[in-house]
Design a protein around this motif. Structure first.
Motif, PDB file in Angstrom:
ATOM      1  N   GLU A   3       0.845  -1.189   0.000  1.00 24.10           N
ATOM      2  CA  GLU A   3       0.000   0.000   0.000  1.00 24.10           C
ATOM      3  C   GLU A   3       0.880   1.238   0.000  1.00 24.10           C
ATOM      4  N   LEU A   4       0.590   2.181  -0.889  1.00 23.36           N
ATOM      5  CA  LEU A   4       1.358   3.417  -0.946  1.00 23.36           C
ATOM      6  C   LEU A   4       0.851   4.387   0.114  1.00 23.36           C
ATOM      7  N   CYS A   5       1.743   5.249   0.552  1.00 23.29           N
ATOM      8  CA  CYS A   5       1.398   6.196   1.611  1.00 23.29           C
ATOM      9  C   CYS A   5       2.223   7.462   1.443  1.00 23.29           C
ATOM     10  N   GLU A   6       1.905   8.467   2.219  1.00 24.02           N
ATOM     11  CA  GLU A   6       2.689   9.695   2.292  1.00 24.02           C
ATOM     12  C   GLU A   6       3.141   9.884   3.733  1.00 24.02           C
ATOM     13  N   PRO A   7       4.414  10.197   3.976  1.00 22.82           N
ATOM     14  CA  PRO A   7       4.921  10.297   5.357  1.00 22.82           C
ATOM     15  C   PRO A   7       4.179  11.319   6.211  1.00 22.82           C
ATOM     16  N   ASP A   8       3.658  12.373   5.574  1.00 18.53           N
ATOM     17  CA  ASP A   8       2.978  13.401   6.355  1.00 18.53           C
ATOM     18  C   ASP A   8       1.492  13.126   6.535  1.00 18.53           C
ATOM     19  N   GLY A   9       1.045  11.970   6.085  1.00 18.30           N
ATOM     20  CA  GLY A   9      -0.343  11.602   6.295  1.00 18.30           C
ATOM     21  C   GLY A   9      -1.291  12.033   5.197  1.00 18.30           C
ATOM     22  N   ARG A  10      -0.799  12.761   4.195  1.00 13.38           N
ATOM     23  CA  ARG A  10      -1.672  13.140   3.082  1.00 13.38           C
ATOM     24  C   ARG A  10      -2.145  11.900   2.338  1.00 13.38           C
ATOM     25  N   PRO A  11      -3.247  11.997   1.601  1.00 11.82           N
ATOM     26  CA  PRO A  11      -3.702  10.842   0.812  1.00 11.82           C
ATOM     27  C   PRO A  11      -2.651  10.458  -0.223  1.00 11.82           C
ATOM     28  N   ALA A  12      -2.415   9.188  -0.343  1.00 11.21           N
ATOM     29  CA  ALA A  12      -1.426   8.698  -1.306  1.00 11.21           C
ATOM     30  C   ALA A  12      -2.035   8.642  -2.696  1.00 11.21           C
ATOM     31  N   THR A  13      -1.148   8.679  -3.696  1.00 10.46           N
ATOM     32  CA  THR A  13      -1.534   8.482  -5.087  1.00 10.46           C
ATOM     33  C   THR A  13      -0.655   7.384  -5.669  1.00 10.46           C
TER      34      THR A  13
END
Length: 945
Positions: free
Chosen positions: A487-497
């Protein structure tokens, strides 16, 4: 330095001087004492085109101007070619016309050159083929001599391949499209940092005494390579391709040939492993095809069709092991957990190329080959005559293509005339000039062998013979690669793309590791491509490199490829070391135990004077029992390999007894077919009709009739299979039986059927009317089947499964691999002409046969259930066959055989012909097609220690 062409007079003088410095002077050293040879002149082998793969600048100029070739650069090609048309005339008395003697030592009257690159090693070159026979008084001297001799024969090839393995061909040899394709292919498979390469070397020293010896052998080997580099550069007899690529000035000799490092051997090992020693990794394509069938038919019927197509454990498939043993591995569980199916239309390949400039901004296209074998240049300037050597790339075709390799026939002594086992076997490594493999004999403390090794890894013989035994391998391709969906993610908690470069691993959002190559190139003597540059970037997770991105239930994911041999490219070294050690191999069981030390996926075959053996090697991981290795897997510890450690990519592996293995079965055949009952195919090609059938039938029928084999008859069985069209022998009879259910009304179509029937009655072979004629017997029937096959496959399956599912299934496996190219595009059109011999490994051969037999109302184990052709209606299916056959007859020969830079459109023989792909400046003549190992041994030991 300047890349401008020097004047003609100066270069001519350099060429003349160079011609006097082609090789170091010989020394009159006494011949070493011969090693006892228990084969007694009953071991033979062949490796085209020739042992010598180095050409000086002077020799390159002479080749371009006059068409000459350096000594021993093509003297095995004609012998190899001769077998395709002459195997029926083969006798024990004429075997030397088709193979070279593979005895130990060199007869005094066959010594061409004797010299000592170091005081503890003597090298003798034979007159027959120029093979180096290396005799070390110390173990270090033996490995050193192997490095020196291999560099003498294949230095530029080795240099090009170490660049390819690092993804750095273009800075070395220019930005031709083929160079870019090559570096991208191997960089994406093994994107290592220099630190990781060194770590793998350091690991070898922890393998006990054998690991210590192996590391010392490797270092001595590299020392030998570098000694040759230094001597040849100062003496100006180095390969002339370094001039063509602008690395050394032809006048001043200024420039540099970069020395080798031990880590280069890791790179070469990873390249060989990626090309020949892996299996699996097609899970994303499998998932898309399976999903398409489920959407078309619903889960139950769609799954039935998918299972029959994939032929995971086809009950009709022939197996190398047929003695009643079963070895379950790689199959899909009944109720799998953790399967990840991407959303329809969401899958995209991972971007590899960034910041392209200049010519790199253009998409690489498949490179054309030179217009003729020895084009006469338009100028008398020697350097200008070399311009264009690498216009098509340092490796313009063939390397990096995924395909099955090699074959083997081994018959036990109970079924031979002599009572001793007979073997005819070898690897299919493709056809190159110079060849990727190199021949040698190694004799030193703890080493006694002769045979073939990949150039740059030849401190041990990889395939060949010992004092009283011989061995070879075929590619096994069991599934050692899995695909995990992270699963992709963003370190700052933003929604991933889908473009996010962080992923969830065991509860954390981790950044992907990136490994990069900054590649830039300038125009030089060997490359008319404009300057350009780009970055190659591999995104890596803890599981491995990212190959695709998609969404799953709307959430962005990355698919990462986990390969059990990743970070373990040199773990196999002790197994190969044992193969070369006469004290380690004293029996068939010893050989099997040594093969178990090899982590790449190979089928190993062994023969001595009394025993035969088979063993399937590979780092076959132990999976959780509810995990389906054919599908993408959720990234969860519950679905990871047993005992998997992400720090070093180690895991639990199947023990020796669970690897397919056998001793003294009546006979073994292998042509990349199913290994044993219970072993699942990693793709869809190990099914009801597979090219191994051609070997198995010839051996089984002969034995069933009470016959016994000798070296000649077993070689003839191999050669006969090697010129036979698998579709003709194994599928055409099914098609004709359906057509023959009633008379063909149209006389023109009936005549076409009769043409095919006559060809089949004559053996369904693709052979010349007579050797050298370049015209096929039954040429019209061959052309007809070549044009018909893509039409009938499409007509049989696409209406039944729908266009989307049909396309997805062709992405899993192409519908055909005929000698003249892959027919997987629009009806009647080829996609590429390989000119590489190896044919009929991939294709919908079993799928067509199963479905047609079902249409005929016959029971078909592992079939599609209700037939697909004609909607299950026999008459509709029959009419489709006749309609597509008539359409095929109307296709011009120039469309069936569209031609390329080597062949004019419509030239059937040429379209099939084998070409030795240039890796350098020396080209070779075309030879007739034969589906046969590149390096091949014929062995029968009458005695043993």
């Amino acid at each position: 330095m300047s890349r401008r062409s020097p004047n003609l007079a100066a270069l001519s003088a350099v060429a003349v001087v160079g011609s006097l410095l082609i090789a170091p002077a010989s020394t009159a050293e006494p011949a070493p004492e011969p090693v006892t040879d228990y084969c007694r002149e009953q071991c033979h082998h062949i490796l085209p085109p020739g042992q010598n793969g180095n050409a000086t600048f002077a020799e390159l100029v002479a080749h371009m101007l006059l068409g000459t070739r350096p000594p021993h650069s093509d003297d095995q090609l004609a012998k190899y070619d001769r077998l395709a048309g002459g195997y029926s005339e083969l006798t024990t008395g004429t075997i030397d016309e088709f193979f070279n003697d593979n005895s130990f030592g060199v007869r005094p009257d066959n010594v061409e050159r004797t010299y000592q690159p170091r005081e503890d090693v003597t090298i003798i070159r034979d007159k027959t083929a120029g093979i180096p026979h290396i005799y070390g008084t110390t173990r270090s001297g033996t490995a050193y001599g192997a490095g020196f001799a291999t560099a003498e024969d294949k230095l530029f090839l080795m240099d090009a391949m170490r660049r390819a393995g690092r993804g750095e061909v273009t800075p070395f040899a220019g930005g031709a499209p083929a160079n870019r394709q090559l570096e991208q292919q191997f960089f994406s498979a093994s994107p290592y940092t220099e630190q990781e390469l060194q770590q793998q070397i350091d690991t070898v020293s922890r393998f006990g005494e054998r690991g210590r010896l192996a590391l010392e052998d490797a270092k001595s080997y590299v020392d030998g390579i570098n000694e040759y580099i230094e001597k040849s550069h100062s003496g100006r007899y180095f390969p002339g391709e370094y001039v063509a690529t602008g690395h050394v000035d032809p006048i001043t000799n200024e420039g540099r040939i970069e020395p080798f490092k031990v880590t280069d051997l890791v790179v070469l090992a990873s390249l060989v492993g990626a090309q020949f020693g892996g299996g699996g990794g097609h899970e994303v394509q499998n998932a898309v095809a399976r999903m398409s069938l489920h959407e078309q038919f619903g889960p139950e019927r769609g799954e039935q069709i998918w299972a029959a197509f994939r032929a995971e454990n086809d009950p009709e498939a022939i197996s190398t092991i047929h003695d009643g043993q079963a070895f379950p591995y790689g199959g899909s569980p009944a109720n799998p957990r953790g399967v990840v199916i991407p959303d329809p239309g969401s899958v995209s390949a991972q971007q590899l190329i960034f910041d392209p400039t200049g010519s790199a901004a253009e998409t690489p296209e498949p490179a054309a080959r030179p217009e003729s074998v020895n084009p006469r240049p338009a100028t008398d300037d020697p350097v200008e005559s070399l311009r264009g050597i690498f216009d098509d790339g340092v490796v313009p075709g063939g390397m990096g293509q995924e395909r099955g390799m090699s074959n083997a026939l081994v018959v036990s002594g109970a079924h031979t005339e002599s009572g001793h086992p007979v073997a005819v076997f070898g690897p299919q490594t493709g056809y190159f000039s110079p060849q990727l493999l190199t021949l040698q004999e190694l004799q030193g403390p703890g080493i006694s062998s002769k045979g073939a090794s990949f150039a740059g890894l030849s401190f041990y013989t990889l395939l060949g013979r010992g004092q009283d035994y011989a061995w070879s391998a075929t590619t096994a391709s069991q599934d050692i690669i899995d695909t995990y969906a992270v699963e992709l993610c963003e370190p700052d908690g933003r929604p991933a793309t889908k473009d996010s470069n962080s992923y969830r691993f065991r509860g954390e959002c981790l950044p992907m590791q990136t490994v990069e190559r900054e590649n830039a190139w300038q125009p030089n003597l060997g490359d008319d491509t404009p300057q350009g540059s780009y970055r190659l970037v591999s995104f890596r997770t803890r599981y491995g490199p990212v190959t695709h991105r998609a969404t799953v239930d709307g959430k962005p994911v990355a698919f990462a490829r986990a390969r059990s041999t990743f970070l373990h490219e040199v773990d196999s070294i002790t197994g190969f070391q044992k193969f070369n050690d006469p004290s380690a191999i004293t029996s068939a069981r010893d050989f099997q135990r040594a093969a178990h030390d090899i982590s790449y996926t190979f089928n190993w075959f062994y023969a001595d004077a009394t025993d035969t053996a088979y063993f399937n090697s590979g780092a076959s991981v132990v999976r959780k029992p509810d995990v389906d290795p054919s599908m993408p897997i959720a990234s969860d510890p519950a679905f990871e390999w047993q005992d998997w450690n992400p720090a070093d990519n180690s895991a639990a592996y199947t023990p020796f007894q669970e690897h397919p293995n056998s001793v003294n079965q009546d006979y073994y055949i292998s042509w990349n077919n199913k290994r044993a009952p219970g072993t699942a195919g990693d793709r869809a090609e190990k099914g009801a009709v597979q090219r191994g059938d051609l070997l198995d039938r010839r051996v089984a029928v002969h034995l069933a009739a009470g016959g016994k084999f000798n070296r000649v008859t077993l070689t003839q069985a191999m050669a006969d299979a090697g010129v036979t069209d698998l579709r003709a022998e194994r599928v055409l009879p099914d098609l004709l039986r359906l057509i023959d259910t009633r008379p063909v009304a149209d006389p023109q179509v009936s005549a076409l059927v009769d043409e095919l029937r006559a060809w089949l009655a004559d053996g369904g072979k693709r052979v010349e009317t007579e050797p050298g004629s370049r015209d096929y017997a039954h040429a019209d029937a061959i052309e007809l089947l070549d044009a018909w096959w893509p039409l009938l496959v499409r007509g049989e399956f696409e209406p039944a499964v729908g266009g989307a599912a049909y396309q997805a299934m062709t992405d899993v496996m192409q519908i055909n691999e005929s000698p003249s190219g892959w027919q997987n595009g629009e009806p009647g059109r080829h996609v590429g002409q390989s000119h590489q011999g190896s044919s009929f490994q991939f294709g919908w051969f079993g799928q067509v046969s199963k479905d047609i037999r079902a249409v005929l109302g016959e029971p078909v184990p592992g079939g599609f259930g209700e037939p697909l052709c004609g909607g299950g209606n026999a008459e509709a299916c029959r009419q489709m066959l006749l309609d597509t056959l008539q359409q095929a007859a109307a296709i011009p020969a120039a469309e069936t055989y569209p031609g390329d830079a080597d062949c004019t459109p419509g030239d059937q023989w040429c379209a099939d012909a084998i070409l030795q792909t240039k890796i350098g400046g020396i080209a070779q003549e075309k030879i007739s097609w034969q589906n046969r190992p590149t390096y091949q041994q014929v062995v029968e030991f009458p005695a043993h220690r």
